[in-house]
Design an enzyme around this catalytic site. Structure first.
Site, PDB file in Angstrom:
ATOM      1  N   ALA A  66       1.040  -1.447  -0.042  1.00  0.00           N
ATOM      2  CA  ALA A  66       0.254   0.314  -0.002  1.00  0.00           C
ATOM      3  C   ALA A  66       0.893   1.229   0.379  1.00  0.00           C
ATOM      4  O   ALA A  66       1.905   1.009   0.598  1.00  0.00           O
ATOM      5  CB  ALA A  66      -1.034   0.007   1.575  1.00  0.00           C
ATOM      6  N   GLY A 111       0.640  -5.225   0.618  1.00  0.00           N
ATOM      7  CA  GLY A 111      -0.907  -5.511  -0.985  1.00  0.00           C
ATOM      8  C   GLY A 111       0.007  -5.942  -2.126  1.00  0.00           C
ATOM      9  O   GLY A 111      -1.222  -6.128  -2.743  1.00  0.00           O
ATOM     10  N   GLU A 114      -0.390  -9.403  -1.462  1.00  0.00           N
ATOM     11  CA  GLU A 114      -2.148  -9.745  -0.927  1.00  0.00           C
ATOM     12  C   GLU A 114      -2.007  -9.709  -2.352  1.00  0.00           C
ATOM     13  O   GLU A 114      -3.828 -10.686  -2.737  1.00  0.00           O
ATOM     14  CB  GLU A 114      -2.220  -8.803   0.364  1.00  0.00           C
ATOM     15  CG  GLU A 114      -2.076  -8.948   1.661  1.00  0.00           C
ATOM     16  CD  GLU A 114      -2.328  -7.835   2.342  1.00  0.00           C
ATOM     17  OE1 GLU A 114      -2.941  -7.334   2.043  1.00  0.00           O
ATOM     18  OE2 GLU A 114      -3.308  -8.510   3.147  1.00  0.00           O
TER      19      GLU A 114
END
Ligand code: DAK
Length: 262
Positions: A66, A111, A114
């Site tokens: 992120a 992220g 992910e």
């Protein structure tokens, strides 16, 4: 449609989304999530597309997590909306009715890992680096990483990786089962494309049924999973693709799947 933070390319039934924020190693920003949402929506509505590839532009990063500068500036309300948006987009990707392959060409952190894990499987460049370093920021993974990593590699390996925030090389990621294949950087996209082309020759109905059966079946007990398989098997048998596939075999010719029912 052109985007600022991603590149969407569609050729011969195969779509490729490249994360494209080179100055931030393709980190996931608010704007990127908005664009990804639009691109995934376009792909979902395009009945020609049979496979999606996710990758990172440039040769350094898939996605380095992120966007930390955006995260750091968020108040509770903004972070709630950011989190919801991120989770929704990841869910959209995971439930696309077509196979999605991650081509991890560099850093896949936080992220980024992910996002790779919501894909159906991952091919990686030898230069790829995988990890969930959120703990080093005083956080835990927030886009499903705790759950998906544990399902991929088992609870104990996932806990070690999440507690320490340490990174894995591509070879290590292959060993623990995060990635299916490791390729030299220059041949990664060719390898991914070759698998995508192979998949795109299959029938759309069976591909969708197979994806949904593995996805939903893995979240329930074996008996219920087999029931889902049973229902989807019947659905496939009722499709023109199954008639074509079985006839083509008996007539000793290649099948031409049309993918009706969608
Ligand atoms: N965000 C923003 N900018 C980033 C970035 C990131 N994640 N990663 C790298 N950059 C920027 C760097 O700041 C640098 O910018 P300039 O200084 O040039 O302006 C540029 O990209 C190049 O990075 P480096 O100079 O650091 O490059 P190196 O080769 O030296 O190092 C690296 C590469 C990937 C090892 C390093 O950049 C790094 O450690 N990056 C951060 C990795 C990381 O910790 N990622 C975040 C994980 S946390 C949530 C749900 C989920 C999440 C958050 C909230 N909710 C539910 C609310 C997810 C959190 C995460 O992903």
């Amino acid at each position: 449609m052109s985007f600022n933070c991603i590149i969407l390319d569609i050729q011969d039934q195969i779509a490729t989304i490249s994360f494209n924020r080179p100055k931030a190693l393709n980190a996931l920003s608010n704007e990127l999530f908005d664009e990804l949402d639009q691109a995934v929506g376009q792909i979902r509505n395009n009945k020609e597309i049979k496979v999606l590839i996710l990758t990172g532009a440039g040769d350094k990063a898939f996605v380095a997590g992120a966007d930390i500068s955006e995260l750091a500036a968020m108040d509770a309300l903004k972070s709630k909306f950011f989190s919801k948006k991120g989770q929704d987009v990841m869910g959209q990707l995971e439930t696309l009715p077509i196979p999605v392959i991650a081509a991890v060409n560099g850093y896949a952190l936080g992220g980024g890992l992910e996002a790779a894990m919501v894909c159906d499987f991952i091919y990686a460049s030898e230069k790829a680096v995988f990890g969930l370093p959120e703990i080093t920021l005083g956080l835990i993974p927030g886009f499903g990483g705790t759950q998906r990593l544990a399902r991929l590699v088992g609870n104990n390996m996932a806990k070690e990786l999440i507690f320490t925030g340490k990174s894995l090389t591509a070879a290590e990621a292959l060993e623990v089962g995060i990635v299916n294949k490791v390729c030299p950087p220059e041949s990664l996209m060719d390898e991914v494309m070759s698998t995508a082309v192979k998949i795109a020759r299959m029938g759309r109905v069976a591909l969708r049924a197979a994806k949904e059966t593995v996805h939903y079946g893995s979240q329930v007990d074996l008996e219920t999973g087999c029931k889902i398989e049973n229902d989807n098997f019947g659905l496939c048998m009722a499709s023109p693709d199954a008639k074509e596939g079985t006839s083509a075999f008996l007539e000793k010719r290649k099948p031409e799947f049309k993918g009706e029912l969608f």
